[in-house]
Enzyme design. Structure first.
Site, PDB file in Angstrom:
ATOM      1  N   LYS A   1      30.705  35.756  44.947  1.00  0.00           N
ATOM      2  CA  LYS A   1      30.299  35.993  46.335  1.00  0.00           C
ATOM      3  C   LYS A   1      28.786  36.104  46.455  1.00  0.00           C
ATOM      4  O   LYS A   1      28.170  35.500  47.321  1.00  0.00           O
ATOM      5  CB  LYS A   1      30.982  37.260  46.869  1.00  0.00           C
ATOM      6  CG  LYS A   1      30.713  37.509  48.345  1.00  0.00           C
ATOM      7  CD  LYS A   1      31.293  38.826  48.837  1.00  0.00           C
ATOM      8  CE  LYS A   1      32.743  38.732  49.140  1.00  0.00           C
ATOM      9  NZ  LYS A   1      33.278  39.931  49.831  1.00  0.00           N
TER      10      LYS A   1
ATOM     11  N   GLU B   1      29.101  38.366  34.420  1.00  0.00           N
ATOM     12  CA  GLU B   1      30.033  37.591  33.611  1.00  0.00           C
ATOM     13  C   GLU B   1      30.100  36.144  34.094  1.00  0.00           C
ATOM     14  O   GLU B   1      30.060  35.201  33.302  1.00  0.00           O
ATOM     15  CB  GLU B   1      31.436  38.219  33.678  1.00  0.00           C
ATOM     16  CG  GLU B   1      31.532  39.588  33.048  1.00  0.00           C
ATOM     17  CD  GLU B   1      31.345  40.711  34.052  1.00  0.00           C
ATOM     18  OE1 GLU B   1      31.816  41.821  33.787  1.00  0.00           O
ATOM     19  OE2 GLU B   1      30.700  40.479  35.112  1.00  0.00           O
TER      20      GLU B   1
ATOM     21  N   GLY C   1      37.277  40.831  47.186  1.00  0.00           N
ATOM     22  CA  GLY C   1      37.506  39.939  46.057  1.00  0.00           C
ATOM     23  C   GLY C   1      38.962  39.826  45.658  1.00  0.00           C
ATOM     24  O   GLY C   1      39.477  38.737  45.406  1.00  0.00           O
ATOM     25  N   ARG C   2      39.669  40.965  45.595  1.00  0.00           N
ATOM     26  CA  ARG C   2      41.046  40.931  45.131  1.00  0.00           C
ATOM     27  C   ARG C   2      42.014  40.401  46.192  1.00  0.00           C
ATOM     28  O   ARG C   2      43.208  40.263  45.947  1.00  0.00           O
ATOM     29  CB  ARG C   2      41.473  42.313  44.657  1.00  0.00           C
ATOM     30  CG  ARG C   2      41.338  43.429  45.686  1.00  0.00           C
ATOM     31  CD  ARG C   2      41.448  44.791  44.994  1.00  0.00           C
ATOM     32  NE  ARG C   2      41.194  45.918  45.869  1.00  0.00           N
ATOM     33  CZ  ARG C   2      39.995  46.362  46.194  1.00  0.00           C
ATOM     34  NH1 ARG C   2      38.910  45.728  45.743  1.00  0.00           N
ATOM     35  NH2 ARG C   2      39.843  47.423  46.966  1.00  0.00           N
TER      36      ARG C   2
ATOM     37  N   GLU D   1      42.862  48.765  41.748  1.00  0.00           N
ATOM     38  CA  GLU D   1      41.498  48.771  42.259  1.00  0.00           C
ATOM     39  C   GLU D   1      41.469  49.284  43.692  1.00  0.00           C
ATOM     40  O   GLU D   1      40.483  49.886  44.125  1.00  0.00           O
ATOM     41  CB  GLU D   1      40.910  47.361  42.183  1.00  0.00           C
ATOM     42  CG  GLU D   1      39.392  47.313  42.370  1.00  0.00           C
ATOM     43  CD  GLU D   1      38.801  45.964  41.975  1.00  0.00           C
ATOM     44  OE1 GLU D   1      38.570  45.748  40.771  1.00  0.00           O
ATOM     45  OE2 GLU D   1      38.581  45.129  42.870  1.00  0.00           O
TER      46      GLU D   1
ATOM     47  N   HIS E   1      63.371  42.419  25.735  1.00  0.00           N
ATOM     48  CA  HIS E   1      63.284  42.505  24.281  1.00  0.00           C
ATOM     49  C   HIS E   1      61.988  43.180  23.839  1.00  0.00           C
ATOM     50  O   HIS E   1      61.607  43.096  22.675  1.00  0.00           O
ATOM     51  CB  HIS E   1      63.375  41.102  23.670  1.00  0.00           C
ATOM     52  CG  HIS E   1      64.715  40.466  23.876  1.00  0.00           C
ATOM     53  ND1 HIS E   1      65.723  40.522  22.946  1.00  0.00           N
ATOM     54  CD2 HIS E   1      65.219  39.788  24.940  1.00  0.00           C
ATOM     55  CE1 HIS E   1      66.779  39.885  23.409  1.00  0.00           C
ATOM     56  NE2 HIS E   1      66.507  39.423  24.616  1.00  0.00           N
TER      57      HIS E   1
ATOM     58  N   LYS F   1      29.355  48.534  34.964  1.00  0.00           N
ATOM     59  CA  LYS F   1      28.508  47.345  35.015  1.00  0.00           C
ATOM     60  C   LYS F   1      27.029  47.731  35.041  1.00  0.00           C
ATOM     61  O   LYS F   1      26.185  47.103  34.400  1.00  0.00           O
ATOM     62  CB  LYS F   1      28.865  46.513  36.250  1.00  0.00           C
ATOM     63  CG  LYS F   1      30.217  45.836  36.130  1.00  0.00           C
ATOM     64  CD  LYS F   1      30.754  45.358  37.463  1.00  0.00           C
ATOM     65  CE  LYS F   1      29.974  44.205  38.017  1.00  0.00           C
ATOM     66  NZ  LYS F   1      30.608  43.654  39.241  1.00  0.00           N
TER      67      LYS F   1
END
Length: 550
Positions: A209, A215, A272-273, A358, A389, A517
């Site tokens: 954005k 990253e 963002g999410r 979040e 399993h 961060k």
């Protein structure tokens, strides 16, 4: 208008729920079914191609009535109207929350700061459609004139988890393009992706954005350098043919080498999410085609309409959210497991981890006060039958109460009915087993048939008893399509929103993400200078240990 700021524990409904819990906490669901032969029908809802059975929960009609009362007392109805109307309900960041506008209809009107945002949303959709079609039909080519064969989405958080989950979930509908995702700043990760690619036929989508996410920009720069090292043409022009961006920061994207025409905008009222519905979903559109991307949006819009218009007692997101509150705040459960019976949905639980944790991982309420009750749950899960399993042992016989959502599809996509029957028989059997368990008497009869000694029977018997009474929701969907997936994602989005309203928290900021961060940037600068101070002893030891080995 701001969101209501009501402490749920101050409501009459909460106090009644606390009293009611005392009479419900030891009740076995088997007895609830025995007392009411019509329970399953009463506690099941059908909506479009969704069939949702929430009867296998440790609750009664009185429980639900009190939970609906709680929703009314915290003014959930008012909050829902604010959510969809463009009001700045993300008050800590002074932003509207309008990912729902990204999937609205063209003739709708939604205003932010007195400006209708719908026309601009459809302009960007048109930009996505044109670009997608140009890539797919081969009219837009790479620097050597070859059509594209691979797409690499470079992003992190919502810029990765959403698109990656949807592309994986809708793999059945993919076209000839191969879609890859680079997210982790781990250099081994990015190099494993690019070593398989041909730079002449690969398109890179940089999703950030602000175009400043460490990253994402580190990975983008590494890929750019790799690309240029393979390129014998006019470098700047070649970058502009192979790199596009989804960002609000046009200046930085252009400086990177991206042509302004290839910068897809996103708005600050899209978190963002919750951004896969926007141009962040460009890689989705490229992977499955714009028509299928539009169907994904349509499904979400249908769930939006259901959520904002349906009464609470028939409202799927509201009911699932309130059941979650019942377990979280009264049974004191701390986790919820999501088990989709489809390998296509192998990334769905990880996607919901971010969406939920979040959003609702908060300890300060909307009045700025420390919270004295539990908020967000820990979300986790894997597809069935793999998960059976792995961790189902803990759910069946462990000491923790773990509510579970089971998600299944009536029809398989490849049409193998034998496989589908076995898959869904496991789905249904597990919910039944979690409900009923296996009594001591049943286990005893089974062991006696094995001709074991009395001593051996008594020794092994306790280990084979299952208490049952483990709660589940069953979400049956006719078929996994772009539209049904859109509905499913939006169902959980709205569930998360409702819980945030109940808990009196702001669900749309994520300041907890920022602290680490910020400190990482500080530590990185010190690494470059090889000078460390103002850290605790453990952190200093870790820094020195790492530096001594590199």
């Amino acid at each position: 208008m701001s969101l209501p700021k009501i402490d749920p524990t101050s409501t009459n409904a909460w106090k009644k729920l606390q009293e009611h819990f005392q009479s419900m906490k030891q009740v076995h669901m088997k007895n609830l079914f025995a007392q009411d032969p019509n329970r399953a029908n009463k506690l099941t809802l059908e909506w479009e191609d969704f069939y949702v059975d929430f009867s296998k929960n440790r609750l009664s009609e009185e429980t639900l009535s009190l939970l609906f009362q709680l929703a009314k007392e915290v003014n959930l109805e008012v909050a829902i109207k604010s959510y969809f109307s463009g009001e700045k309900i993300n008050e800590t960041e002074n932003r509207a929350v309008l990912h729902t506008a990204l999937r609205t209809k063209k003739n709708d009107s939604i205003s932010v700061d007195n400006e209708d945002v719908v026309p601009e949303v459809f302009e960007v959709k048109k930009q996505i459609e044109v670009f997608t079609n140009q890539i797919l039909n081969g009219s837009r080519k790479g620097y050597t004139g070859k059509p594209f064969t691979d797409i690499v989405n470079i992003g992190i958080g919502g810029s990765d988890l959403g698109p990656s989950m949807v592309v994986s979930s809708l793999e059945f509908y993919k076209n000839h393009l191969n879609t890859h995702f680079v997210s982790n700043i781990d250099g081994d990760h990015v190099n494993e992706v690019i070593k398989k690619l041909n730079p002449e036929t690969t398109l890179f989508v940089v999703v950030s954005k602000t175009f400043s996410t460490q990253e994402t920009l580190t990975n983008a720069q590494t890929i750019k350098e790799w690309f240029l090292s393979k390129n014998f043409g006019t470098k700047q022009q070649d970058i502009s043919k192979h790199f596009v961006a989804v960002s609000t920061n046009i200046k930085k994207a252009k400086h990177f080498g991206i042509n302004q025409d290839n910068i897809f905008p996103i708005w600050n009222w899209v978190g963002g999410r919750y951004s896969l519905w926007s141009a962040v979903g460009l890689s989705i559109s490229l992977s499955i085609g714009f028509e299928n991307f539009s169907k994904l949006l349509l499904g979400a819009n249908k769930m939006d309409t259901h959520f904002k218009t349906e009464s609470f007692d028939k409202n799927l997101p509201v009911i699932l959210a309130l059941i979650g509150v019942w377990y979280n705040n009264f049974f004191k459960t701390e986790t919820e497991v999501i088990v989709p019976y489809s390998q296509y949905l192998n990334k769905f639980s990880a996607y919901l981890q971010q969406s939920s944790m979040e959003s609702n991982g908060k300890s300060v309420d909307r009045n700025g006060k420390a919270i004295t009750y539990q908020t967000g749950s820990v979300i986790w899960g894997q597809p069935g039958t793999n998960s059976q399993h792995a961790f189902f042992q803990l759910i069946h016989q462990g000491t923790k109460l773990i509510p579970a959502d089971f998600i299944g599809f009536s029809k398989s996509l490849h049409g193998n009915k034998e496989h589908q029957d076995k898959l869904i028989s496991n789905f249904i059997a597990q919910t039944e087993a979690l409900l009923s368990g296996k009594t001591k008497e049943v286990v005893l009869k089974e062991l006696q048939k094995q001709n074991l000694s009395t001593e051996e029977i008594n020794r092994i018997l306790p280990y084979k008893v299952f208490d049952g009474n483990k709660p589940t929701n069953s979400i049956f969907i006719n078929k996994l399509t772009p539209e049904s997936l859109g509905k499913l994602i939006a169902l959980y989005e709205h569930k998360i929103f409702v819980q945030g309203i109940i808990w009196n928290i702001y669900s749309f900021d994520q300041f907890g993400v920022e602290l680490g961060k910020q400190l990482a940037g500080n530590i990185l600068e010190k690494m470059k200078k090889n000078s460390f101070n103002n850290h605790d002893a453990s952190t200093l030891n870790l820094l020195h240990y790492y530096k001594n080995l590199t």
